[in-house]
Design a protein around this motif. Structure first.
Motif, PDB file in Angstrom:
ATOM      1  N   PHE A  60      -3.067 -14.955 122.037  1.00 37.56           N
ATOM      2  CA  PHE A  60      -3.194 -15.792 120.841  1.00 37.56           C
ATOM      3  C   PHE A  60      -4.523 -16.545 120.850  1.00 37.56           C
ATOM      4  O   PHE A  60      -5.199 -16.642 119.826  1.00 37.56           O
ATOM      5  CB  PHE A  60      -2.020 -16.763 120.764  1.00 37.56           C
ATOM      6  CG  PHE A  60      -2.071 -17.662 119.568  1.00 37.56           C
ATOM      7  CD1 PHE A  60      -2.393 -19.002 119.701  1.00 37.56           C
ATOM      8  CD2 PHE A  60      -1.825 -17.171 118.293  1.00 37.56           C
ATOM      9  CE1 PHE A  60      -2.461 -19.822 118.610  1.00 37.56           C
ATOM     10  CE2 PHE A  60      -1.885 -17.993 117.197  1.00 37.56           C
ATOM     11  CZ  PHE A  60      -2.207 -19.334 117.349  1.00 37.56           C
ATOM     12  N   ARG A  61      -4.934 -17.068 121.989  1.00 31.81           N
ATOM     13  CA  ARG A  61      -6.210 -17.780 122.098  1.00 31.81           C
ATOM     14  C   ARG A  61      -7.383 -16.846 121.801  1.00 31.81           C
ATOM     15  O   ARG A  61      -8.333 -17.216 121.132  1.00 31.81           O
ATOM     16  CB  ARG A  61      -6.381 -18.386 123.485  1.00 31.81           C
ATOM     17  CG  ARG A  61      -5.556 -19.602 123.711  1.00 31.81           C
ATOM     18  CD  ARG A  61      -5.873 -20.210 125.040  1.00 31.81           C
ATOM     19  NE  ARG A  61      -5.064 -21.392 125.261  1.00 31.81           N
ATOM     20  CZ  ARG A  61      -5.048 -22.066 126.378  1.00 31.81           C
ATOM     21  NH1 ARG A  61      -5.792 -21.666 127.395  1.00 31.81           N
ATOM     22  NH2 ARG A  61      -4.286 -23.130 126.498  1.00 31.81           N
ATOM     23  N   LYS A  62      -7.315 -15.628 122.349  1.00 34.19           N
ATOM     24  CA  LYS A  62      -8.388 -14.658 122.082  1.00 34.19           C
ATOM     25  C   LYS A  62      -8.455 -14.324 120.603  1.00 34.19           C
ATOM     26  O   LYS A  62      -9.534 -14.216 120.022  1.00 34.19           O
ATOM     27  CB  LYS A  62      -8.175 -13.382 122.901  1.00 34.19           C
ATOM     28  CG  LYS A  62      -8.498 -13.516 124.357  1.00 34.19           C
ATOM     29  CD  LYS A  62      -8.341 -12.190 125.068  1.00 34.19           C
ATOM     30  CE  LYS A  62      -8.659 -12.314 126.535  1.00 34.19           C
ATOM     31  NZ  LYS A  62      -8.480 -11.042 127.246  1.00 34.19           N
ATOM     32  N   LEU A  63      -7.294 -14.149 119.975  1.00 41.14           N
ATOM     33  CA  LEU A  63      -7.245 -13.827 118.555  1.00 41.14           C
ATOM     34  C   LEU A  63      -7.834 -14.963 117.717  1.00 41.14           C
ATOM     35  O   LEU A  63      -8.620 -14.733 116.788  1.00 41.14           O
ATOM     36  CB  LEU A  63      -5.800 -13.545 118.131  1.00 41.14           C
ATOM     37  CG  LEU A  63      -5.586 -13.178 116.677  1.00 41.14           C
ATOM     38  CD1 LEU A  63      -6.300 -11.862 116.365  1.00 41.14           C
ATOM     39  CD2 LEU A  63      -4.114 -13.079 116.361  1.00 41.14           C
ATOM     40  N   VAL A  64      -7.487 -16.200 118.048  1.00 42.35           N
ATOM     41  CA  VAL A  64      -8.030 -17.358 117.325  1.00 42.35           C
ATOM     42  C   VAL A  64      -9.537 -17.447 117.540  1.00 42.35           C
ATOM     43  O   VAL A  64     -10.301 -17.678 116.596  1.00 42.35           O
ATOM     44  CB  VAL A  64      -7.322 -18.657 117.775  1.00 42.35           C
ATOM     45  CG1 VAL A  64      -8.040 -19.881 117.229  1.00 42.35           C
ATOM     46  CG2 VAL A  64      -5.870 -18.652 117.351  1.00 42.35           C
ATOM     47  N   PHE A  65      -9.996 -17.257 118.780  1.00 45.79           N
ATOM     48  CA  PHE A  65     -11.422 -17.326 119.076  1.00 45.79           C
ATOM     49  C   PHE A  65     -12.201 -16.246 118.311  1.00 45.79           C
ATOM     50  O   PHE A  65     -13.236 -16.530 117.719  1.00 45.79           O
ATOM     51  CB  PHE A  65     -11.656 -17.172 120.583  1.00 45.79           C
ATOM     52  CG  PHE A  65     -13.097 -17.159 120.958  1.00 45.79           C
ATOM     53  CD1 PHE A  65     -13.729 -15.976 121.294  1.00 45.79           C
ATOM     54  CD2 PHE A  65     -13.848 -18.323 120.952  1.00 45.79           C
ATOM     55  CE1 PHE A  65     -15.068 -15.961 121.633  1.00 45.79           C
ATOM     56  CE2 PHE A  65     -15.182 -18.314 121.285  1.00 45.79           C
ATOM     57  CZ  PHE A  65     -15.795 -17.116 121.624  1.00 45.79           C
ATOM     58  N   VAL A  66     -11.702 -15.031 118.280  1.00 43.38           N
ATOM     59  CA  VAL A  66     -12.378 -13.950 117.564  1.00 43.38           C
ATOM     60  C   VAL A  66     -12.380 -14.224 116.070  1.00 43.38           C
ATOM     61  O   VAL A  66     -13.366 -13.983 115.370  1.00 43.38           O
ATOM     62  CB  VAL A  66     -11.725 -12.592 117.902  1.00 43.38           C
ATOM     63  CG1 VAL A  66     -12.239 -11.488 117.007  1.00 43.38           C
ATOM     64  CG2 VAL A  66     -11.947 -12.242 119.366  1.00 43.38           C
ATOM     65  N   SER A  67     -11.274 -14.752 115.520  1.00 39.41           N
ATOM     66  CA  SER A  67     -11.224 -15.055 114.085  1.00 39.41           C
ATOM     67  C   SER A  67     -12.223 -16.150 113.723  1.00 39.41           C
ATOM     68  O   SER A  67     -12.923 -16.058 112.719  1.00 39.41           O
ATOM     69  CB  SER A  67      -9.849 -15.522 113.637  1.00 39.41           C
ATOM     70  OG  SER A  67      -8.842 -15.045 114.384  1.00 39.41           O
ATOM     71  N   VAL A  68     -12.269 -17.204 114.529  1.00 39.09           N
ATOM     72  CA  VAL A  68     -13.214 -18.288 114.260  1.00 39.09           C
ATOM     73  C   VAL A  68     -14.644 -17.780 114.357  1.00 39.09           C
ATOM     74  O   VAL A  68     -15.502 -18.111 113.530  1.00 39.09           O
ATOM     75  CB  VAL A  68     -12.973 -19.482 115.223  1.00 39.09           C
ATOM     76  CG1 VAL A  68     -14.088 -20.490 115.137  1.00 39.09           C
ATOM     77  CG2 VAL A  68     -11.633 -20.128 114.929  1.00 39.09           C
ATOM     78  N   LEU A  69     -14.921 -16.968 115.346  1.00 41.59           N
ATOM     79  CA  LEU A  69     -16.255 -16.398 115.509  1.00 41.59           C
ATOM     80  C   LEU A  69     -16.634 -15.530 114.311  1.00 41.59           C
ATOM     81  O   LEU A  69     -17.755 -15.608 113.811  1.00 41.59           O
ATOM     82  CB  LEU A  69     -16.322 -15.580 116.805  1.00 41.59           C
ATOM     83  CG  LEU A  69     -17.682 -15.031 117.191  1.00 41.59           C
ATOM     84  CD1 LEU A  69     -18.663 -16.165 117.421  1.00 41.59           C
ATOM     85  CD2 LEU A  69     -17.579 -14.168 118.428  1.00 41.59           C
ATOM     86  N   ALA A  70     -15.703 -14.732 113.808  1.00 38.96           N
ATOM     87  CA  ALA A  70     -15.965 -13.890 112.640  1.00 38.96           C
ATOM     88  C   ALA A  70     -16.227 -14.732 111.398  1.00 38.96           C
ATOM     89  O   ALA A  70     -17.124 -14.437 110.601  1.00 38.96           O
ATOM     90  CB  ALA A  70     -14.794 -12.942 112.409  1.00 38.96           C
ATOM     91  N   LEU A 114     -20.049 -16.896 107.447  1.00 38.86           N
ATOM     92  CA  LEU A 114     -20.638 -18.031 106.743  1.00 38.86           C
ATOM     93  C   LEU A 114     -22.129 -18.145 106.983  1.00 38.86           C
ATOM     94  O   LEU A 114     -22.895 -18.478 106.091  1.00 38.86           O
ATOM     95  CB  LEU A 114     -19.943 -19.329 107.151  1.00 38.86           C
ATOM     96  CG  LEU A 114     -18.522 -19.515 106.633  1.00 38.86           C
ATOM     97  CD1 LEU A 114     -17.905 -20.772 107.228  1.00 38.86           C
ATOM     98  CD2 LEU A 114     -18.499 -19.568 105.127  1.00 38.86           C
ATOM     99  N   SER A 115     -22.564 -17.878 108.201  1.00 44.10           N
ATOM    100  CA  SER A 115     -23.996 -17.980 108.491  1.00 44.10           C
ATOM    101  C   SER A 115     -24.780 -16.881 107.782  1.00 44.10           C
ATOM    102  O   SER A 115     -25.904 -17.100 107.342  1.00 44.10           O
ATOM    103  CB  SER A 115     -24.252 -17.935 109.998  1.00 44.10           C
ATOM    104  OG  SER A 115     -23.903 -16.662 110.513  1.00 44.10           O
TER     105      SER A 115
END
Length: 141
Positions: A3-13, A18-19
């Motif tokens: 779950f942490r990896k999934l959240v981290f990858v989603s936030v990174l995407a 946005l950038s």
């Protein structure tokens, strides 16, 4: 852990998306504005140089009439810039006369809007009879 990896990858995407969308677009769409009439410029660099627009900076020192044009910041020319000496803090009343950090320019005079009865809180905000200007607000004593 997954779950942490999934959240981290989603936030990174999301941050990456946005950038990319907020990045300025440096491409020029008006490439076809210039035409090449001679065959001397057959290299790609020569064509590119002809296609770029050359703009001159027009200053009011050389052309004082541009300060009278529609959309100009003001009718006076100070240090090669059009300004309104009645409202400009850097040129208040005359070119080069700067207002202090706590003052604004009203009708060509530097005034403190925190304590001036005629310009309380801003230009031309008069306090009524018996009122005083205290920290930019009209109050009774």
């Amino acid at each position: 852990m997954k779950f942490r990896k999934l959240v981290f990858v989603s936030v990174l995407a999301i941050v990456l998306a946005l950038s990319i969308s907020a990045a300025p677009d440096d491409r020029k769409d008006d490439v076809n504005d210039a035409t090449i009439e001679s065959s001397d410029y057959s290299s790609a660099q020569g064509r590119w140089l002809l296609q770029t627009k050359r703009t001159r900076r027009v200053t009011c020192k050389k052309f004082p009439g541009i300060c009278d044009a529609k959309g100009s910041p003001g009718p006076q020319c100070c240090k090669k810039k059009c300004v309104n000496i009645l409202t400009d803090r850097q040129n208040c009343g005359k070119c080069g006369k700067k207002c202090k950090y706590n003052e604004i320019c009203c009708k060509g005079k530097c005034v403190n809007p925190s304590f001036n009865k005629k310009h309380c809180g801003g230009c031309n905000n008069r306090c009524g009879n018996g009122e005083y200007c205290v920290f930019g607000l009209c109050n009774y004593a």
